[in-house]
Every structure is written in structure tokens, then in C-alpha cells.
Enzyme design. Sequence first.
Site, short mmCIF file in Angstrom:
data_model
loop_
_atom_site.label_atom_id
_atom_site.label_comp_id
_atom_site.label_asym_id
_atom_site.label_seq_id
_atom_site.Cartn_x
_atom_site.Cartn_y
_atom_site.Cartn_z
N LYS A 1 -23.74 -11.09 -96.77
CA LYS A 1 -24.45 -11.37 -98.03
C LYS A 1 -25.91 -10.93 -98.01
CE LYS A 1 -22.50 -12.57 -100.93
NZ LYS A 1 -21.69 -11.67 -101.79
N HIS B 1 -20.41 -6.66 -89.97
CA HIS B 1 -21.33 -7.81 -89.96
C HIS B 1 -21.57 -8.28 -88.53
CE1 HIS B 1 -21.42 -8.08 -94.22
NE2 HIS B 1 -20.25 -8.64 -94.40
N SER C 1 -26.83 -17.25 -101.07
CA SER C 1 -25.78 -16.30 -101.42
C SER C 1 -24.52 -16.56 -100.59
CB SER C 1 -26.29 -14.87 -101.20
OG SER C 1 -25.33 -13.95 -101.63
#
Length: 297
Positions: free
Chosen positions: A49, A111, A141
Site C-alpha cells: 500500500k 513486497h 491505507s
Amino acid sequence: MSFPCMELNRPELFDFHGVSMTHYFTDSWDKVQNFKARPDDIVIATYAKAGTTWVSQILDLLYFGKSDPGRQTSIPIYERVPFLEIRIRNVPTGAELAEKMTSVPRIIKTHFPVQFVPKSFWEQNCKLIYVARNAKDNVVSYFHFDRMNIVQPEPGDWPSYLQRFQEGKVVFGSWYNHVKGWWEKKQTYGNIHYMFYEDLAEDTAQEIEKICSFLNISPTQEEKDHVIKEVAFDTMKKNKMANYSTIGVMDFKISPFMRKGKVSDWKNHFTVAQNEQFDEVYQKKMANTTLRFRTEI
């Protein structure tokens, strides 16, 4: 490619080599670690995010917007830019999607914290773009994302989520360690372009110029203008090939995948007490780094 939503259960978090993870991102660990990078691969790395899809769309347009315009309107972003470590039952893994790609360069996202990146990317001297977002907006987020995404653990309420985020008890572990780990790697590995979500929001054109310079590409002004138009938040939010609405694991009735795309939305979530407590923890955890973030622009 569709994801069979009903068959999936929300996963449990567990410690994996010192990082909080779930099985969706560790089940294909060996395959991912043995991934064969090519010298022209480009990796987009982020904490979850932090602008991953935004930068994925920018790169895909820069490389293929002119030569293969149909690609952007017919292939969802998660197939154009595979998510290296993901493995969901009955669908191709991210590593398999990446292996099958015929486009050059292959644009791949991860990620992973820096220590989890497959060694072949370093050995092949691949270019990596790391996007970092300030912790306060990032946690907001991530909270809304976890509410609507069935492959993420149950987020619980906002105060408890905020606490767990600070402890690194969310998927992909500590935000602090993630942004600092990649920042430190940049000091010794020349092919990392470290960029900030806030800069991209403030001056998209300037950040695209920096990306082009890093990648040694020279699109025309017309091509760059086209990219800027296509990656505007409202445009991407409506774009079915970019907004993840074609994926079955997310419940858009709870929250859209692209929610606001703003800097400083944290002010609508943090109480004064939460903000003070967060700042105190932040100062301690970020005391030993030259890395600096803006929480407003």
C-alpha cells in the site's frame, strides 16, 4: 485469470525468518528464491500500500504504451506486472507468471523486505525501483486494504491495528525495517532508485522524468504526457485493468482497492493521543537512519 474467492480463508500471521508473513506469500518460497532473473528485468519493490500499482502502471505505459496499446486495455495489471511471491491455490503463482512473460523488460513487483529478494536479481545487476510512503498514510491505507481483502488476516478495529502495525505484526512485517532495509541497500547497490509516494503525488511529471533517467529511456514528450494522463488517480480508479476490480479476493463494497490516493489522509483517522504515541515510537525506531519522510505536502 480469476481468483476463486469463496474457497479462500483469511490466513493467520506467523513469524517467518523474523518477519510477520502469511502462507500466501511463503508457500512458494523455494521457487521464488530460485527464480532466474534476467539482466533487463525491472523490479518494483514496496511495502504494501505504498504506490505499487501506481508505479507499475507508469512503467508498463513507459515501455509498452506505444508499442502495445491493447495491453493496457485488455490485460489486468496483476498479469502485466506479476506479484513475485504470491501463491493462491488453483491459479498460477506470481513466479510462474513472471517466468512465462515474453515481454522485454519483464516488470515484476514484490513486497518482500530487502533480505528476502531472490539473489539472482542482485547477481544480474537488475534495476530496482523502491517506493516508500510515510508511515501514517501507509498504515491507514493498509488498514482499509486488510478490511476488504480476503487473502489478508482479519484487521480488527483501527486502534488495535495501529498498535500491531507499530509492532510489525502485519503482513510483510515492520514498516520501519522495510523502508530502512531498502534505504541501506541503496547505499551499497547502485541500481536502486528510491522514490517517495509524496513526491509522486506532488509532481508526477518530475518523478516520471527521474524514473526515465534511472532506466535510461527517452520517451517523447507526447508519450510522457500520455502516461501522466493515464496514471492520474481518478483515471486509474475507473480503469478495470488497473483497479483490481476483476479479482475475486477483494470486496469493493467494504472499501475500493484505490480508495483516496491522498497524502495526509491519516489526519482523518488518528486521534491526538494516537498521533502523539505514534510519533514517540517513530522517533525511536527511525533514530538511526538518514531516511526522512513527509506526512503532508
